[in-house]
Design a protein around this motif. Structure first.
Motif, PDB file in Angstrom:
ATOM      1  N   LEU A  45       0.855  -1.197  -0.121  1.00  0.00           N
ATOM      2  CA  LEU A  45      -0.126   0.059   0.165  1.00  0.00           C
ATOM      3  C   LEU A  45       0.943   1.421   0.070  1.00  0.00           C
ATOM      4  O   LEU A  45       2.000   1.272   0.823  1.00  0.00           O
ATOM      5  CB  LEU A  45      -0.892   0.145   1.181  1.00  0.00           C
ATOM      6  N   THR A  47       0.917   5.274   0.723  1.00  0.00           N
ATOM      7  CA  THR A  47       0.403   6.284   1.330  1.00  0.00           C
ATOM      8  C   THR A  47       0.475   7.527   0.711  1.00  0.00           C
ATOM      9  O   THR A  47       1.317   7.579  -0.378  1.00  0.00           O
ATOM     10  CB  THR A  47       0.723   6.545   2.667  1.00  0.00           C
ATOM     11  N   MET A  63     -10.020  -3.773   5.204  1.00  0.00           N
ATOM     12  CA  MET A  63     -10.099  -2.731   4.629  1.00  0.00           C
ATOM     13  C   MET A  63     -10.813  -2.638   3.294  1.00  0.00           C
ATOM     14  O   MET A  63     -10.401  -3.024   2.305  1.00  0.00           O
ATOM     15  CB  MET A  63      -8.984  -1.923   4.101  1.00  0.00           C
ATOM     16  N   THR A  65     -12.577  -1.163   1.090  1.00  0.00           N
ATOM     17  CA  THR A  65     -12.373  -0.200  -0.043  1.00  0.00           C
ATOM     18  C   THR A  65     -11.038  -0.842  -0.977  1.00  0.00           C
ATOM     19  O   THR A  65     -11.225  -1.166  -2.132  1.00  0.00           O
ATOM     20  CB  THR A  65     -11.955   1.163   0.387  1.00  0.00           C
ATOM     21  N   ILE A  66      -9.981  -1.303   0.012  1.00  0.00           N
ATOM     22  CA  ILE A  66      -8.852  -1.782  -0.751  1.00  0.00           C
ATOM     23  C   ILE A  66      -9.332  -3.256  -1.336  1.00  0.00           C
ATOM     24  O   ILE A  66      -8.955  -3.685  -2.471  1.00  0.00           O
ATOM     25  CB  ILE A  66      -7.706  -1.923   0.155  1.00  0.00           C
ATOM     26  N   LEU A  83      -3.045   5.050  -1.555  1.00  0.00           N
ATOM     27  CA  LEU A  83      -4.057   5.636  -0.709  1.00  0.00           C
ATOM     28  C   LEU A  83      -3.969   7.044  -0.821  1.00  0.00           C
ATOM     29  O   LEU A  83      -3.172   7.661   0.181  1.00  0.00           O
ATOM     30  CB  LEU A  83      -3.989   4.997   0.598  1.00  0.00           C
ATOM     31  N   VAL A  86      -4.543   8.876   2.836  1.00  0.00           N
ATOM     32  CA  VAL A  86      -4.199   8.476   3.956  1.00  0.00           C
ATOM     33  C   VAL A  86      -2.679   8.680   4.104  1.00  0.00           C
ATOM     34  O   VAL A  86      -1.746   8.089   3.078  1.00  0.00           O
ATOM     35  CB  VAL A  86      -4.399   6.860   4.211  1.00  0.00           C
ATOM     36  N   LEU A  91      -1.600   5.527   8.596  1.00  0.00           N
ATOM     37  CA  LEU A  91      -1.745   4.170   8.556  1.00  0.00           C
ATOM     38  C   LEU A  91      -0.800   3.392   9.414  1.00  0.00           C
ATOM     39  O   LEU A  91      -1.174   2.336   9.931  1.00  0.00           O
ATOM     40  CB  LEU A  91      -1.078   3.939   7.097  1.00  0.00           C
ATOM     41  N   ALA A 121      -9.687   8.187   7.767  1.00  0.00           N
ATOM     42  CA  ALA A 121      -9.019   7.024   7.137  1.00  0.00           C
ATOM     43  C   ALA A 121      -9.890   5.824   7.177  1.00  0.00           C
ATOM     44  O   ALA A 121      -9.951   4.990   6.169  1.00  0.00           O
ATOM     45  CB  ALA A 121      -7.755   6.831   7.795  1.00  0.00           C
ATOM     46  N   TYR A 124     -12.606   6.349   4.851  1.00  0.00           N
ATOM     47  CA  TYR A 124     -12.089   6.224   3.454  1.00  0.00           C
ATOM     48  C   TYR A 124     -11.909   4.618   3.056  1.00  0.00           C
ATOM     49  O   TYR A 124     -12.175   4.088   1.817  1.00  0.00           O
ATOM     50  CB  TYR A 124     -10.948   6.750   3.344  1.00  0.00           C
ATOM     51  N   LEU A 125     -11.247   3.965   4.151  1.00  0.00           N
ATOM     52  CA  LEU A 125     -10.841   2.488   3.750  1.00  0.00           C
ATOM     53  C   LEU A 125     -11.997   1.543   4.264  1.00  0.00           C
ATOM     54  O   LEU A 125     -11.883   0.343   3.858  1.00  0.00           O
ATOM     55  CB  LEU A 125      -9.780   1.999   4.634  1.00  0.00           C
TER      56      LEU A 125
END
Lengths: 183, 468
Positions: A45, A47, A63, A65-66, A83, A86, A91, A121, A124-125
């Protein structure tokens, strides 16, 4: 005065030591050691500040979203997933929080700005468990508290005129009745 | 403790906040998107959520998007503020956006506001409520009738209704999603409507009937294929006398407390893990025909839960089950029971009663035996003269743990412990929990007794004795 300086200095040193320890701990999560990898590799990931983290697939599963992104792209995980919303600090905190089993006490040691970054975060995630815990903690700072306390605690500026405020209080009279505990 | 924690973390938050923000204090919570603010407000009692409308313009309407309506705080002596409360609920329901509702909770005294409350419940149902909590009091001035739309609500998953009301049930009852139902103090008016209710719960998994009244009901059939948990607590003040037929193949746990005013026939409970028979005594049971009736019903209830792996009985239940030799002999063998607990509060289990050994004989696979109200030994036995006879078969094959509470160090208790240790051939653990205040002849003797206990011979070489 001097004592205060000493104690805050030693507190800062302690904090720095802890940070180092945590970074060392997180390095294993970030995947520099591969002793826990079976067939599934850690997922990369990236950031917003361009730092790449290698995270265990089991954590990435939370997560949503991911996870959805990965599944939509045929489980292609060789390229680091960006991301943009984030930061590496956030993170890192999320992984730390997860490593501590979502211990609420840990959140209470963070600054308010960090907690809200975590909330943004987590939103969002799409990490439901994390978001539920964080929002509950914030709700607990509003429950049974006076309006004055909540304004002060969250730095909310009152932009009502006194007449407007009085009207709202009157219309919802029962809400403003009763015992408040601001401790 | 919580207050301390909050003030320290408030202090920590403030300190760090001041350190971090160079350009003055930042309104962090204001930066959160609306959905998150509304999510936070949904976690609050509605009173606190609505209060935020005065924080600032940004906050004025956020509460209107909450997913939960929680009016469950009801401070006592509300009389003068009652009007404020009722107006508040009216206003909240009117102003809240037309979003689906997760929870509707209301604790309220009804007085003359039955139709108002009825309209609130209707509103909740119209917004697809999933969890409903109604605690309603003072219903005598005006009869409260729950709205008919409630009984066909297909989004309802959990419902708690605590209200001393006559349940006027409509002709159409179907709760297609209701998994949990608790009814406390409700009055069921007649056989047919009661049947309609229990036929309209196709997916119910947990049912609690607490202190309900069954007026002119006589027969209640609870045939619920998905039911896992059934708790029945009888209304001790009532004289109902109904027959309950319970058919639930997936029943996992059965909990009963009462005086067997009603008769319970439980069929086919093959999945039962846990059964509690909390038979309580009342003054009138002393009279012999009532005692016979209670004993028969107790035997029947026990038969119904005989598949349980864990069985808990009040000492009084045990007394009633074993008072008649004939009924005791008719008791089925409970092959599946591995745990037997005699509950407290209650009288100590008397080992002098031969029925105990016969009862234990019916539990051939018993592994754990617990006496929460303690043990005793009636009659005059010279020290060491009493023996447990016949020794139940589980003692040589299965019994691994015995726990005796309320231990007072009397001779009788010592003889019981001695005998148990002598006969339990594979016992791993004997726990003795002392009742320090009641210990016979005081603390000095207590120490002696405890030493003596540790020295007792035991049939099982691996047995440890834990005394606390």
């Amino acid at each position: 005065m001097g004592e205060k300086g000493e104690s805050s200095k030693s507190a800062m040193l302690k904090h720095a030591e802890e940070e180092e320890l945590n970074t060392k701990r997180l390095k294993t999560v970030e995947g520099e050691e591969s002793n826990m990898v079976e067939e599934t590799e850690n997922i990369k990931l990236k950031t917003s500040d361009e730092i790449i983290f290698e995270v265990e697939p089991s954590i990435v599963k939370e997560m949503v979203t991911i996870q959805t992104f990965i599944e939509d792209n045929n489980n292609e995980t060789s390229i680091p997933i960006p991301l943009p919303n984030v930061t590496s600090n956030t993170l890192r905190r999320i992984l730390e929080f997860k490593a501590r089993g979502f211990d609420e006490e840990f959140v209470k040691t963070l600054g308010m700005d960090e907690v809200f970054e975590l909330i943004l975060a987590a939103n969002y995630l799409n990490m439901k468990t994390l978001l539920d815990i964080l929002t509950k903690i914030i709700a607990d700072f509003i429950k049974n508290k006076s309006v004055e306390f909540v304004r002060k605690f969250f730095n909310i500026v009152n932009d009502f005129t006194p007449e407007e405020e009085a009207k709202i209080r009157e219309e919802n009279a029962w809400a403003f009745e009763g015992f408040e505990c601001d401790d | 403790m919580i207050e301390e924690g909050l003030s320290t973390c408030k202090a920590k938050f403030q300190k760090l906040n001041n350190k971090v923000n160079v350009d003055g204090h930042k309104d962090w919570i204001g930066n959160l998107p609306n959905e998150i603010i509304q999510h936070i407000l949904s976690l609050l009692p509605t009173k606190d959520a609505v209060k935020t409308s005065v924080l600032s313009r940004r906050w004025h309407s956020q509460w209107m998007f909450v997913r939960n309506l929680d009016f469950a705080e009801f401070p006592p002596n509300m009389n003068q503020k009652r009007k404020l409360f009722m107006d508040f609920v009216d206003r909240v329901i009117a102003l809240r956006k037309p979003l689906d509702l997760n929870l509707f909770a209301l604790v309220c005294e009804v007085f003359t506001d039955a139709s108002r409350i009825n309209s609130w419940v209707c509103a909740a149902v119209k917004h697809n409520v999933q969890h409903l909590l109604l605690v309603l009091d003072q219903i005598h001035l005006e009869p409260l009738e729950l709205p008919h739309c409630l009984f066909t609500c297909d989004t309802l998953r959990k419902a708690f209704i605590v209200a001393d009301i006559l349940l006027n049930l409509p002709s159409s009852i179907h709760f297609s999603n209701l998994k949990l139902l608790t009814l406390q103090y409700v009055v069921f008016p007649g056989y047919e409507s009661t049947q309609r209710l229990f036929s309209g719960l196709p997916v119910l998994e947990e049912l609690t009937l607490d202190s309900c009244c069954w007026l002119n009901v006589e027969i209640v059939t609870i045939a619920l294929p998905m039911l896992k948990k059934l708790d029945i607590k009888e209304n001790l003040a009532d004289q109902d006398n109904c027959q309950f037929f319970i058919i639930a193949e997936n029943l996992n746990s059965f909990y009963y407390i009462g005086t067997l005013r009603n008769d319970y026939w439980i069929y086919n409970s093959v999945s039962l893990d846990w059964g509690l028979m909390g038979l309580c005594s009342t003054d009138d049971i002393g009279e012999s025909s009532r005692l016979r009736e209670v004993a028969q019903r107790a035997g029947r209830l026990l038969r119904g839960i005989s598949c349980a792996k864990e069985l808990l009985l009040t000492p009084y239940a045990f007394e009633v089950l074993t008072y008649s030799e004939y009924l005791c002999a008719c008791m089925p063998v409970l092959y599946k029971v591995t745990y037997l607990g005699f509950l407290s509060p209650g009288t100590a289990i008397n080992f002098g009663c031969r029925a105990l050994a016969k009862f234990l004989e019916k539990l051939p696979c018993l592994e754990l035996l617990v006496f929460q109200s303690g043990v005793c030994l009636s009659g005059n036995h010279e020290e060491g003269s009493w023996i447990l006879d016949p020794v139940p078969s589980c003692f040589s094959r299965y019994l691994k743990l015995i726990r005796i509470s309320q231990f007072c160090g009397t001779d009788g208790e010592l003889q019981v412990v001695k005998s148990l240790l002598k006969h339990a051939e594979i016992l791993l653990q004997m726990d003795i929990i002392c009742h320090h205040e009641k210990f016979s002849d005081g603390l000095a003797r207590e120490r002696d007794v405890l030493e003596k206990l540790q020295m007792l011979p035991r049939a099982s070489t691996y047995c440890t004795i834990n005394i606390s």
